[in-house]
Design a protein around this motif. Structure first.
Motif, PDB file in Angstrom:
ATOM      1  N   GLU A  16     -16.587 -35.655 -38.966  1.00 41.56           N
ATOM      2  CA  GLU A  16     -16.566 -36.177 -40.328  1.00 41.56           C
ATOM      3  C   GLU A  16     -15.259 -35.740 -40.962  1.00 41.56           C
ATOM      4  O   GLU A  16     -14.915 -34.551 -40.950  1.00 41.56           O
ATOM      5  CB  GLU A  16     -17.743 -35.642 -41.156  1.00 41.56           C
ATOM      6  CG  GLU A  16     -19.088 -36.196 -40.756  1.00 41.56           C
ATOM      7  CD  GLU A  16     -19.282 -37.644 -41.182  1.00 41.56           C
ATOM      8  OE1 GLU A  16     -18.613 -38.074 -42.140  1.00 41.56           O
ATOM      9  OE2 GLU A  16     -20.093 -38.338 -40.543  1.00 41.56           O
ATOM     10  N   LEU A  17     -14.529 -36.700 -41.506  1.00 40.75           N
ATOM     11  CA  LEU A  17     -13.233 -36.419 -42.125  1.00 40.75           C
ATOM     12  C   LEU A  17     -13.304 -36.542 -43.640  1.00 40.75           C
ATOM     13  O   LEU A  17     -14.158 -37.242 -44.187  1.00 40.75           O
ATOM     14  CB  LEU A  17     -12.183 -37.414 -41.616  1.00 40.75           C
ATOM     15  CG  LEU A  17     -11.759 -37.326 -40.146  1.00 40.75           C
ATOM     16  CD1 LEU A  17     -10.784 -38.463 -39.831  1.00 40.75           C
ATOM     17  CD2 LEU A  17     -11.130 -35.985 -39.838  1.00 40.75           C
ATOM     18  N   ALA A  18     -12.358 -35.865 -44.293  1.00 43.90           N
ATOM     19  CA  ALA A  18     -12.204 -36.012 -45.747  1.00 43.90           C
ATOM     20  C   ALA A  18     -10.735 -35.852 -46.099  1.00 43.90           C
ATOM     21  O   ALA A  18      -9.973 -35.155 -45.400  1.00 43.90           O
ATOM     22  CB  ALA A  18     -13.044 -34.987 -46.493  1.00 43.90           C
ATOM     23  N   HIS A  19     -10.346 -36.503 -47.178  1.00 44.49           N
ATOM     24  CA  HIS A  19      -8.995 -36.328 -47.706  1.00 44.49           C
ATOM     25  C   HIS A  19      -8.848 -34.879 -48.154  1.00 44.49           C
ATOM     26  O   HIS A  19      -9.702 -34.326 -48.833  1.00 44.49           O
ATOM     27  CB  HIS A  19      -8.787 -37.285 -48.891  1.00 44.49           C
ATOM     28  CG  HIS A  19      -7.390 -37.300 -49.415  1.00 44.49           C
ATOM     29  ND1 HIS A  19      -6.926 -36.356 -50.297  1.00 44.49           N
ATOM     30  CD2 HIS A  19      -6.346 -38.137 -49.188  1.00 44.49           C
ATOM     31  CE1 HIS A  19      -5.671 -36.612 -50.590  1.00 44.49           C
ATOM     32  NE2 HIS A  19      -5.293 -37.691 -49.939  1.00 44.49           N
ATOM     33  N   ASN A  35      -8.012 -34.105 -26.330  1.00 44.50           N
ATOM     34  CA  ASN A  35      -8.422 -35.389 -25.779  1.00 44.50           C
ATOM     35  C   ASN A  35      -9.926 -35.388 -25.542  1.00 44.50           C
ATOM     36  O   ASN A  35     -10.491 -34.378 -25.083  1.00 44.50           O
ATOM     37  CB  ASN A  35      -7.717 -35.661 -24.453  1.00 44.50           C
ATOM     38  CG  ASN A  35      -6.212 -35.790 -24.602  1.00 44.50           C
ATOM     39  OD1 ASN A  35      -5.708 -36.832 -24.996  1.00 44.50           O
ATOM     40  ND2 ASN A  35      -5.482 -34.723 -24.292  1.00 44.50           N
ATOM     41  N   PHE A  36     -10.572 -36.488 -25.871  1.00 43.90           N
ATOM     42  CA  PHE A  36     -11.990 -36.632 -25.544  1.00 43.90           C
ATOM     43  C   PHE A  36     -12.333 -38.120 -25.491  1.00 43.90           C
ATOM     44  O   PHE A  36     -11.529 -38.971 -25.885  1.00 43.90           O
ATOM     45  CB  PHE A  36     -12.882 -35.896 -26.556  1.00 43.90           C
ATOM     46  CG  PHE A  36     -12.772 -36.387 -27.969  1.00 43.90           C
ATOM     47  CD1 PHE A  36     -13.549 -37.423 -28.451  1.00 43.90           C
ATOM     48  CD2 PHE A  36     -11.867 -35.778 -28.860  1.00 43.90           C
ATOM     49  CE1 PHE A  36     -13.454 -37.869 -29.755  1.00 43.90           C
ATOM     50  CE2 PHE A  36     -11.752 -36.217 -30.175  1.00 43.90           C
ATOM     51  CZ  PHE A  36     -12.558 -37.257 -30.625  1.00 43.90           C
ATOM     52  N   LYS A  37     -13.530 -38.393 -25.001  1.00 43.68           N
ATOM     53  CA  LYS A  37     -14.012 -39.777 -24.937  1.00 43.68           C
ATOM     54  C   LYS A  37     -15.229 -39.932 -25.837  1.00 43.68           C
ATOM     55  O   LYS A  37     -16.074 -39.027 -25.914  1.00 43.68           O
ATOM     56  CB  LYS A  37     -14.402 -40.148 -23.496  1.00 43.68           C
ATOM     57  CG  LYS A  37     -13.223 -40.228 -22.543  1.00 43.68           C
ATOM     58  CD  LYS A  37     -13.683 -40.635 -21.147  1.00 43.68           C
ATOM     59  CE  LYS A  37     -12.522 -40.724 -20.165  1.00 43.68           C
ATOM     60  NZ  LYS A  37     -12.980 -41.116 -18.819  1.00 43.68           N
ATOM     61  N   LEU A  38     -15.321 -41.063 -26.513  1.00 45.45           N
ATOM     62  CA  LEU A  38     -16.501 -41.347 -27.319  1.00 45.45           C
ATOM     63  C   LEU A  38     -17.719 -41.470 -26.398  1.00 45.45           C
ATOM     64  O   LEU A  38     -17.631 -42.029 -25.301  1.00 45.45           O
ATOM     65  CB  LEU A  38     -16.321 -42.641 -28.118  1.00 45.45           C
ATOM     66  CG  LEU A  38     -15.150 -42.682 -29.090  1.00 45.45           C
ATOM     67  CD1 LEU A  38     -15.109 -44.019 -29.806  1.00 45.45           C
ATOM     68  CD2 LEU A  38     -15.219 -41.539 -30.096  1.00 45.45           C
ATOM     69  N   ASP A  44     -22.221 -29.885 -30.086  1.00 47.31           N
ATOM     70  CA  ASP A  44     -22.236 -30.474 -28.743  1.00 47.31           C
ATOM     71  C   ASP A  44     -21.673 -31.895 -28.693  1.00 47.31           C
ATOM     72  O   ASP A  44     -21.885 -32.619 -27.720  1.00 47.31           O
ATOM     73  CB  ASP A  44     -23.657 -30.475 -28.153  1.00 47.31           C
ATOM     74  CG  ASP A  44     -24.204 -29.068 -27.966  1.00 47.31           C
ATOM     75  OD1 ASP A  44     -23.400 -28.162 -27.673  1.00 47.31           O
ATOM     76  OD2 ASP A  44     -25.419 -28.877 -28.123  1.00 47.31           O
ATOM     77  N   SER A  45     -20.978 -32.293 -29.724  1.00 49.06           N
ATOM     78  CA  SER A  45     -20.362 -33.626 -29.735  1.00 49.06           C
ATOM     79  C   SER A  45     -19.107 -33.615 -28.862  1.00 49.06           C
ATOM     80  O   SER A  45     -18.575 -32.548 -28.517  1.00 49.06           O
ATOM     81  CB  SER A  45     -19.991 -34.016 -31.166  1.00 49.06           C
ATOM     82  OG  SER A  45     -18.983 -33.140 -31.665  1.00 49.06           O
ATOM     83  N   PRO A  46     -18.600 -34.800 -28.490  1.00 47.95           N
ATOM     84  CA  PRO A  46     -17.362 -34.842 -27.689  1.00 47.95           C
ATOM     85  C   PRO A  46     -16.201 -34.095 -28.350  1.00 47.95           C
ATOM     86  O   PRO A  46     -15.433 -33.412 -27.665  1.00 47.95           O
ATOM     87  CB  PRO A  46     -17.077 -36.345 -27.591  1.00 47.95           C
ATOM     88  CG  PRO A  46     -18.415 -36.996 -27.696  1.00 47.95           C
ATOM     89  CD  PRO A  46     -19.189 -36.142 -28.660  1.00 47.95           C
ATOM     90  N   ALA A  47     -16.077 -34.209 -29.660  1.00 47.56           N
ATOM     91  CA  ALA A  47     -14.975 -33.538 -30.360  1.00 47.56           C
ATOM     92  C   ALA A  47     -15.125 -32.028 -30.314  1.00 47.56           C
ATOM     93  O   ALA A  47     -14.145 -31.300 -30.085  1.00 47.56           O
ATOM     94  CB  ALA A  47     -14.915 -34.021 -31.810  1.00 47.56           C
ATOM     95  N   GLU A  48     -16.339 -31.518 -30.514  1.00 47.05           N
ATOM     96  CA  GLU A  48     -16.548 -30.070 -30.470  1.00 47.05           C
ATOM     97  C   GLU A  48     -16.321 -29.540 -29.054  1.00 47.05           C
ATOM     98  O   GLU A  48     -15.682 -28.488 -28.852  1.00 47.05           O
ATOM     99  CB  GLU A  48     -17.962 -29.711 -30.930  1.00 47.05           C
ATOM    100  CG  GLU A  48     -18.128 -28.202 -31.100  1.00 47.05           C
ATOM    101  CD  GLU A  48     -19.577 -27.744 -31.089  1.00 47.05           C
ATOM    102  OE1 GLU A  48     -19.948 -26.996 -32.010  1.00 47.05           O
ATOM    103  OE2 GLU A  48     -20.318 -28.113 -30.164  1.00 47.05           O
ATOM    104  N   GLN A  49     -16.821 -30.257 -28.064  1.00 47.42           N
ATOM    105  CA  GLN A  49     -16.646 -29.816 -26.681  1.00 47.42           C
ATOM    106  C   GLN A  49     -15.177 -29.824 -26.260  1.00 47.42           C
ATOM    107  O   GLN A  49     -14.772 -29.056 -25.384  1.00 47.42           O
ATOM    108  CB  GLN A  49     -17.476 -30.701 -25.751  1.00 47.42           C
ATOM    109  CG  GLN A  49     -18.979 -30.495 -25.907  1.00 47.42           C
ATOM    110  CD  GLN A  49     -19.792 -31.421 -25.028  1.00 47.42           C
ATOM    111  OE1 GLN A  49     -19.268 -32.379 -24.445  1.00 47.42           O
ATOM    112  NE2 GLN A  49     -21.089 -31.151 -24.919  1.00 47.42           N
ATOM    113  N   ALA A  50     -14.374 -30.674 -26.896  1.00 45.69           N
ATOM    114  CA  ALA A  50     -12.940 -30.711 -26.594  1.00 45.69           C
ATOM    115  C   ALA A  50     -12.196 -29.533 -27.211  1.00 45.69           C
ATOM    116  O   ALA A  50     -11.045 -29.251 -26.828  1.00 45.69           O
ATOM    117  CB  ALA A  50     -12.336 -32.020 -27.091  1.00 45.69           C
TER     118      ALA A  50
END
Length: 441
Positions: A326-329, A434-437, A378-384
Motif C-alpha cells: 500500500e502506497l501513499a504520497h 525484484n518480485f513477481k505478482l 508473506d506477500s511477494p513484496a515482503e518476501q523480496a
C-alpha cells in the motif's frame, strides 16, 4: 407607486431567502445542473465551494454531514464561525475524534447552493485521505446533497446531474433495475443477494460510494456469512476512527435483482474495527465503488428508490492488489534534473565571492515522493525484502515522480507472474528489489 413595487419585490426576495435556509436549490431556469467529476480508485471527487473557497470533496453516500479535514487552516481560510466542539465516531478501532461543528456556511456545487449548511471541521492530523489517493481531498459530503435532489451518477462518462425532484422525469428503461432504499441515520441501505459457500444469502447493505472496494460483509455464522477457506489477511482501508484490517476473498455471485456479477471481490473486516457500524443490527455489510462504478445510477432519496443501468464497465474483471504493497504520497523529494533548455549551451556561472560553480545544464526541482505505508505479511513484496517506510524511486524502469499514484498502484493489479522491479530509498541508501505478482485465488 414605485416605492410600493420596490417593497413588494424586497419582501418576495426575503421570503425566498428564508424559505431556502438549510436546503440546496439550483440557481438556473432548468433547475438541473451537470457537474464533471474525477474517479480515483473507484471514488468520486467533486469540486465544492465553501464560503467562497473552492475545494475537492469525496461524494460519499455513507456520511450525513459534510466534514472538512485537518490540513486546512479552517477558521481563517473558510471563515468558519459559530462553532461548538463535538465528537465523531466511525470505522476503525481508535477513539472518537474531536470536531468543530459550524453553522450557517454557504456551500455551492455547480449551480446548486445552500445558504445555511452545517459542517464539521476535524483537526486530527492522522485523518487525511489525500496521501492515499494521491490527489488533494479536503473533505466529504453526502446526505445533505442527496436529500434535496435526484442525483444521476454517470460513472462511464464521469459526470453528475443534479435535478430538483419536481422537475425530474423518469424515462422508460427496459434494461434498468429499480430497487427500494431504506434509511438509517440518514444513510441509504439496499437489499441484495450473495452466493457464497454454495448458499444464496439475502443481505442488507449500506450503499457506500466513498469506499473503493466492491463488497464488505460482516461475518455471522448464524446467517451463513463467513469467508471461504481461500482468503488473505490485509489492510482494508482507513476510517474516521483509524485503520481497518480483515480478510480478502471472493464470492461466487452477487445480485441486485436481475443484475448478477460473477467472482466478486469481498472483504470481511475484523469485528474489532466495525463495532460502530454494527449498531444497525440488520446491516450485513457495505456495497461500494468497485460495484457501483459498473452502473450508471440514479439516486432518488425523496422517493426512496435507486435506479441501476449497466455501463461499459459491468463485465470488467474484479481484480486485486497482488503485490502486498500500500502506497501513499509522502511529501516531496529534491531532484537534480537535466535542464533541456540549456543542454546545448554547456556554460557555467561562477560567484567571485564564494567560488560556487553552478552548472546550468541541471536544475533543482521538487517532485512527489511515494512511500510504502502498509505491507501485507508473506506477500511477494515482503518476501523480496521491502519494508514499510521505503521510498519508491523507480518501478519497472520508470521514475516514480513521473507517475501519478494511481498509475503506480495499477501496476500491482496486473496479471499473475508479472515481474516488478523496484528501486527504493531506505535511509539514504538506494536499494533494488525484484518480485513477481502472485495470484492467491
Amino acid at each position: 407607486m414605485k416605492k410600493r413595487i420596490l417593497v413588494i419585490i424586497l419582501f418576495f426576495c426575503l421570503y425566498n431567502f428564508s424559505f431556502s435556509q438549510g436546503k440546496f436549490i439550483i440557481q438556473n431556469n432548468k433547475q438541473s445542473d451537470k457537474i464533471k467529476f474525477k474517479l480515483i480508485n473507484n471514488i468520486i471527487v467533486i469540486p465544492v465551494e465553501i464560503n467562497g473557497v473552492t475545494l475537492s470533496f469525496l461524494l460519499d453516500t455513507g456520511v450525513s454531514k459534510p466534514i472538512i479535514f485537518n490540513f486546512l487552516n479552517v477558521s481563517d481560510t473558510l471563515k468558519i464561525k459559530n462553532t461548538e466542539t463535538i465528537s465523531l465516531r466511525g470505522l476503525g478501532e481508535g477513539e472518537s475524534v474531536d470536531a468543530l461543528k459550524s453553522k450557517r456556511n454557504i456551500i455551492k456545487i455547480g449551480d446548486a447552493i445552500n445558504l445555511n449548511q452545517d459542517l464539521y471541521a476535524v483537526y486530527d492530523v492522522n485523518l487525511n485521505f489525500a496521501p492515499r489517493l494521491g490527489f488533494p481531498v479536503h473533505g466529504i459530503i453526502g446526505y445533505d446533497l442527496f436529500k434535496d435532489f435526484v442525483v444521476e451518477i454517470n460513472y462511464s462518462n464521469k459526470f453528475l446531474r443534479l435535478t430538483q425532484p419536481k422537475k425530474y422525469t423518469y424515462k422508460k428503461c427496459k434494461k434498468c433495475e429499480r430497487l427500494n432504499l431504506e434509511f438509517y441515520n440518514s444513510k441509504p441501505y439496499i437489499n441484495a443477494e450473495v452466493w457464497t459457500n454454495k448458499r444464496i444469502i439475502p443481505v442488507k447493505l449500506l450503499i457506500d460510494s466513498g469506499g473503493s472496494d466492491a463488497l464488505w460483509l460482516f461475518e455471522d455464522d448464524s446467517l451463513g456469512i463467513k469467508s471461504s477457506d481461500k482468503y488473505f489477511y490485509d489492510f482494508l482501508g482507513h476510517g474516521l476512527s483509524g485503520s481497518v484490517y480483515g480478510k480478502r476473498s471472493k464470492v461466487e455471485n452477487f445480485a441486485l435483482k436481475n443484475f448478477v456479477l460473477d467472482n466478486v471481490n469481498v472483504s470481511y473486516p475484523d469485528s474489532t474495527f466495525i463495532s460502530y457500524a454494527r449498531k444497525h443490527k440488520n446491516r450485513n455489510g457495505s456495497l461500494s465503488g468497485n460495484i457501483l462504478k459498473r452502473f450508471n445510477v440514479i439516486f432518488d432519496y425523496q422517493r426512496a428508490i435507486i435506479t441501476l443501468k449497466k455501463n461499459n464497465l459491468f463485465n470488467d474483471e474484479f481484480n486485486y492488489n497482488k503485490s502486498g504493497i500500500e502506497l501513499a504520497h509522502d511529501g516531496m523529494r529534491i531532484l537534480r534534473e537535466l535542464n533541456k533548455s540549456n543542454i546545448k549551451q554547456n556554460s557555467t556561472t561562477q560567484s567571485s565571492n564564494n567560488n560556487i560553480i553552478l552548472d546550468n545544464q541541471y536544475q533543482i526541482s521538487l517532485k512527489p515522493a511515494y512511500a510504502i505505508v502498509e505491507l501485507r505479511k508473506d506477500s511477494p513484496a515482503e518476501q523480496a525484502g521491502l519494508k514499510i517506510g521505503d521510498i519508491l524511486i523507480s518501478i519497472n524502469g520508470k521514475q516514480t515522480y513521473q507517475l501519478r499514484l494511481n498509475q503506480i498502484i495499477q501496476m500491482f493489479y496486473d496479471d499473475d507472474g508479472k515481474k516488478i522491479r523496484m528501486r527504493v530509498d531506505r535511509g539514504g541508501d538506494a536499494l533494488i528489489f525484484n518480485f513477481k505478482l502472485k495470484k492467491l485465488f
